[in-house]
Design a protein around this motif. Sequence first.
Motif, PDB file in Angstrom:
ATOM      1  N   ASN A 114       0.921  -1.323   0.110  1.00 13.99           N
ATOM      2  CA  ASN A 114       0.057   0.043   0.052  1.00 13.99           C
ATOM      3  C   ASN A 114       0.914   1.221  -0.008  1.00 13.99           C
ATOM      4  O   ASN A 114       0.603   2.505   0.231  1.00 13.99           O
ATOM      5  CB  ASN A 114      -0.826  -0.005   1.087  1.00 13.99           C
ATOM      6  N   VAL A 115       2.015   1.015  -0.501  1.00 16.30           N
ATOM      7  CA  VAL A 115       3.080   2.307  -0.472  1.00 16.30           C
ATOM      8  C   VAL A 115       3.746   2.190  -1.700  1.00 16.30           C
ATOM      9  O   VAL A 115       3.907   1.392  -2.410  1.00 16.30           O
ATOM     10  CB  VAL A 115       4.059   2.286   0.738  1.00 16.30           C
ATOM     11  N   ARG A 116       3.591   3.497  -2.304  1.00 18.27           N
ATOM     12  CA  ARG A 116       4.190   3.852  -3.714  1.00 18.27           C
ATOM     13  C   ARG A 116       5.155   5.114  -3.605  1.00 18.27           C
ATOM     14  O   ARG A 116       5.025   6.056  -2.912  1.00 18.27           O
ATOM     15  CB  ARG A 116       3.238   3.740  -4.737  1.00 18.27           C
ATOM     16  N   ILE A 117       6.273   5.086  -4.282  1.00 15.16           N
ATOM     17  CA  ILE A 117       7.300   5.831  -4.315  1.00 15.16           C
ATOM     18  C   ILE A 117       7.034   6.905  -5.584  1.00 15.16           C
ATOM     19  O   ILE A 117       6.909   6.183  -6.884  1.00 15.16           O
ATOM     20  CB  ILE A 117       8.843   5.471  -4.359  1.00 15.16           C
ATOM     21  N   THR A 118       7.223   8.159  -5.378  1.00 13.56           N
ATOM     22  CA  THR A 118       6.942   8.998  -6.385  1.00 13.56           C
ATOM     23  C   THR A 118       7.718   9.713  -6.900  1.00 13.56           C
ATOM     24  O   THR A 118       8.134  10.090  -7.795  1.00 13.56           O
ATOM     25  CB  THR A 118       5.611  10.125  -6.309  1.00 13.56           C
ATOM     26  N   ALA A 119       9.098   9.986  -5.979  1.00  8.04           N
ATOM     27  CA  ALA A 119      10.243  10.770  -6.367  1.00  8.04           C
ATOM     28  C   ALA A 119      11.370  10.314  -5.440  1.00  8.04           C
ATOM     29  O   ALA A 119      11.104   9.928  -4.340  1.00  8.04           O
ATOM     30  CB  ALA A 119       9.911  12.215  -6.346  1.00  8.04           C
ATOM     31  N   VAL A 120      12.541  10.418  -6.137  1.00  8.61           N
ATOM     32  CA  VAL A 120      13.926   9.859  -5.392  1.00  8.61           C
ATOM     33  C   VAL A 120      14.780  10.999  -5.821  1.00  8.61           C
ATOM     34  O   VAL A 120      15.084  11.187  -6.881  1.00  8.61           O
ATOM     35  CB  VAL A 120      14.156   8.477  -5.765  1.00  8.61           C
ATOM     36  N   GLN A 121      15.556  11.536  -4.718  1.00  7.98           N
ATOM     37  CA  GLN A 121      16.508  12.233  -4.810  1.00  7.98           C
ATOM     38  C   GLN A 121      17.850  12.089  -3.966  1.00  7.98           C
ATOM     39  O   GLN A 121      17.666  12.332  -2.844  1.00  7.98           O
ATOM     40  CB  GLN A 121      16.109  13.870  -4.565  1.00  7.98           C
ATOM     41  N   PHE A 130      25.716   9.347   1.277  1.00  3.36           N
ATOM     42  CA  PHE A 130      24.735   9.873   0.363  1.00  3.36           C
ATOM     43  C   PHE A 130      23.425   9.883   1.309  1.00  3.36           C
ATOM     44  O   PHE A 130      23.174   8.789   2.033  1.00  3.36           O
ATOM     45  CB  PHE A 130      24.339   8.871  -0.714  1.00  3.36           C
ATOM     46  N   VAL A 131      22.570  10.852   1.107  1.00  3.05           N
ATOM     47  CA  VAL A 131      21.397  11.085   1.906  1.00  3.05           C
ATOM     48  C   VAL A 131      20.220  10.804   0.649  1.00  3.05           C
ATOM     49  O   VAL A 131      20.304  11.683  -0.217  1.00  3.05           O
ATOM     50  CB  VAL A 131      21.391  12.138   2.523  1.00  3.05           C
ATOM     51  N   VAL A 132      19.322   9.905   0.870  1.00  4.07           N
ATOM     52  CA  VAL A 132      18.512   9.658  -0.306  1.00  4.07           C
ATOM     53  C   VAL A 132      16.951  10.305   0.223  1.00  4.07           C
ATOM     54  O   VAL A 132      16.473   9.904   1.263  1.00  4.07           O
ATOM     55  CB  VAL A 132      18.109   8.257  -0.538  1.00  4.07           C
ATOM     56  N   GLY A 133      16.514  11.264  -0.431  1.00  7.10           N
ATOM     57  CA  GLY A 133      15.312  11.798  -0.074  1.00  7.10           C
ATOM     58  C   GLY A 133      14.052  11.255  -1.183  1.00  7.10           C
ATOM     59  O   GLY A 133      14.317  11.026  -2.217  1.00  7.10           O
ATOM     60  N   MET A 134      13.118  10.600  -0.328  1.00 10.93           N
ATOM     61  CA  MET A 134      12.042   9.959  -1.206  1.00 10.93           C
ATOM     62  C   MET A 134      10.689  10.373  -0.827  1.00 10.93           C
ATOM     63  O   MET A 134      10.483  10.742   0.317  1.00 10.93           O
ATOM     64  CB  MET A 134      11.978   8.526  -0.853  1.00 10.93           C
ATOM     65  N   THR A 135       9.993  10.802  -1.692  1.00  8.92           N
ATOM     66  CA  THR A 135       8.652  11.384  -1.643  1.00  8.92           C
ATOM     67  C   THR A 135       7.739  10.105  -1.828  1.00  8.92           C
ATOM     68  O   THR A 135       7.604   9.216  -3.123  1.00  8.92           O
ATOM     69  CB  THR A 135       8.299  12.139  -2.630  1.00  8.92           C
ATOM     70  N   VAL A 136       6.927   9.637  -0.830  1.00  7.66           N
ATOM     71  CA  VAL A 136       6.129   8.362  -0.716  1.00  7.66           C
ATOM     72  C   VAL A 136       4.744   8.727  -0.519  1.00  7.66           C
ATOM     73  O   VAL A 136       4.273   9.756  -0.033  1.00  7.66           O
ATOM     74  CB  VAL A 136       6.707   7.244   0.015  1.00  7.66           C
ATOM     75  N   GLN A 137       3.676   7.855  -1.311  1.00  8.51           N
ATOM     76  CA  GLN A 137       2.366   8.075  -0.823  1.00  8.51           C
ATOM     77  C   GLN A 137       2.021   6.481  -0.258  1.00  8.51           C
ATOM     78  O   GLN A 137       2.259   5.572  -0.780  1.00  8.51           O
ATOM     79  CB  GLN A 137       1.624   8.157  -2.249  1.00  8.51           C
ATOM     80  N   ASP A 159      18.860   5.963   9.750  1.00  9.81           N
ATOM     81  CA  ASP A 159      18.357   6.991  10.287  1.00  9.81           C
ATOM     82  C   ASP A 159      17.203   7.242   9.191  1.00  9.81           C
ATOM     83  O   ASP A 159      16.943   8.789   9.006  1.00  9.81           O
ATOM     84  CB  ASP A 159      19.332   8.153  10.337  1.00  9.81           C
ATOM     85  N   ALA A 160      16.485   6.396   8.907  1.00 13.99           N
ATOM     86  CA  ALA A 160      15.174   6.928   7.843  1.00 13.99           C
ATOM     87  C   ALA A 160      14.067   7.604   8.502  1.00 13.99           C
ATOM     88  O   ALA A 160      13.712   7.038   9.823  1.00 13.99           O
ATOM     89  CB  ALA A 160      14.790   5.594   7.155  1.00 13.99           C
ATOM     90  N   THR A 161      13.784   8.889   8.573  1.00 13.33           N
ATOM     91  CA  THR A 161      12.614   9.410   9.115  1.00 13.33           C
ATOM     92  C   THR A 161      11.849  10.555   8.227  1.00 13.33           C
ATOM     93  O   THR A 161      12.525  10.850   7.029  1.00 13.33           O
ATOM     94  CB  THR A 161      13.533  10.634  10.079  1.00 13.33           C
ATOM     95  N   PRO A 162      10.498  10.561   8.671  1.00  2.73           N
ATOM     96  CA  PRO A 162      10.027  11.511   7.600  1.00  2.73           C
ATOM     97  C   PRO A 162      10.035  12.786   7.838  1.00  2.73           C
ATOM     98  O   PRO A 162      10.165  13.468   9.158  1.00  2.73           O
ATOM     99  CB  PRO A 162       8.494  10.964   8.109  1.00  2.73           C
ATOM    100  N   ILE A 177      10.599  11.340   3.101  1.00  8.37           N
ATOM    101  CA  ILE A 177      11.515  10.523   3.877  1.00  8.37           C
ATOM    102  C   ILE A 177      12.909  10.620   3.530  1.00  8.37           C
ATOM    103  O   ILE A 177      13.294  10.676   2.428  1.00  8.37           O
ATOM    104  CB  ILE A 177      11.129   8.925   3.825  1.00  8.37           C
ATOM    105  N   GLU A 178      13.876  11.148   4.458  1.00  8.87           N
ATOM    106  CA  GLU A 178      15.044  11.252   3.968  1.00  8.87           C
ATOM    107  C   GLU A 178      15.952  10.140   5.043  1.00  8.87           C
ATOM    108  O   GLU A 178      15.526   9.671   6.196  1.00  8.87           O
ATOM    109  CB  GLU A 178      15.704  12.335   4.497  1.00  8.87           C
ATOM    110  N   ALA A 179      16.781   9.380   4.305  1.00 12.33           N
ATOM    111  CA  ALA A 179      17.639   8.296   4.768  1.00 12.33           C
ATOM    112  C   ALA A 179      18.947   8.251   4.361  1.00 12.33           C
ATOM    113  O   ALA A 179      19.273   8.554   3.390  1.00 12.33           O
ATOM    114  CB  ALA A 179      17.155   7.064   4.743  1.00 12.33           C
ATOM    115  N   THR A 180      19.931   7.872   5.268  1.00  7.91           N
ATOM    116  CA  THR A 180      21.296   7.873   4.839  1.00  7.91           C
ATOM    117  C   THR A 180      21.403   6.471   4.237  1.00  7.91           C
ATOM    118  O   THR A 180      21.173   5.600   4.675  1.00  7.91           O
ATOM    119  CB  THR A 180      22.288   7.891   5.986  1.00  7.91           C
ATOM    120  N   TYR A 181      22.132   6.460   2.860  1.00  3.92           N
ATOM    121  CA  TYR A 181      22.189   5.418   1.978  1.00  3.92           C
ATOM    122  C   TYR A 181      23.634   5.023   2.020  1.00  3.92           C
ATOM    123  O   TYR A 181      24.551   5.640   2.009  1.00  3.92           O
ATOM    124  CB  TYR A 181      21.759   5.682   0.501  1.00  3.92           C
TER     125      TYR A 181
END
Length: 189
Positions: A114-121, A130-137, A159-162, A177-181
């Motif tokens: 029930n989760v989808r990723i709409t953007a990754v940066q 690397f810090v990965v920023g994800m926009t999820v729904q 350290d994944a945190t909204p 959500i941002e997390a260290t990759y």
Amino acid sequence: MIRTNLSTRPFYNERAVQVALTAVALVVLAVTAFNAIQLIRLTGSQRALGAHAVESEQEAARLRTEAAAIRAQINAKELETVANAAREANGIIDQRAFSWTELLARFEQTLPENVRITAVQPRLETNGSFVVGMTVQARRAEDLDAFIEALEKTGTFRDATPVEEQTNEQGLLEAVIEATYINEGAPRG
């Protein structure tokens, strides 16, 4: 057979004594000659090494003087410009080392139904991580939490945190959500 000595004076075997003394004298002469040859050879070697050491010290002093002159000619601003350019080039190289395939494979492994990723940066931090920023729904907050927990369980994200959460027009929870990759396959310089 008579075993008595009838001579008027005793017979001493002087030849055996002379041969033994001659042998000892020859051994002493051989050792003395060997020591003399070694002394001459080592003295010459010591002179050559001493001359080489003096030449090396003079060369080292000359090189230190040249290095000081070169350091005095270096412009601090130019050096800082070159250092900044090198850091920028290293950052570009690190970004090229980023594996999108590996990142997307990790998302595929951890993404709940029930989760989808709409953007990754992804972005490279100054410390080289690397810090990965994800926009999820997600439909519910629990689904979003399940996704975050699944990311951290892989060991690839830390350290994944909204950072931001809101509800969109369709009623879905939209979060950044941002997390260290931790990309272990990427080469580090």
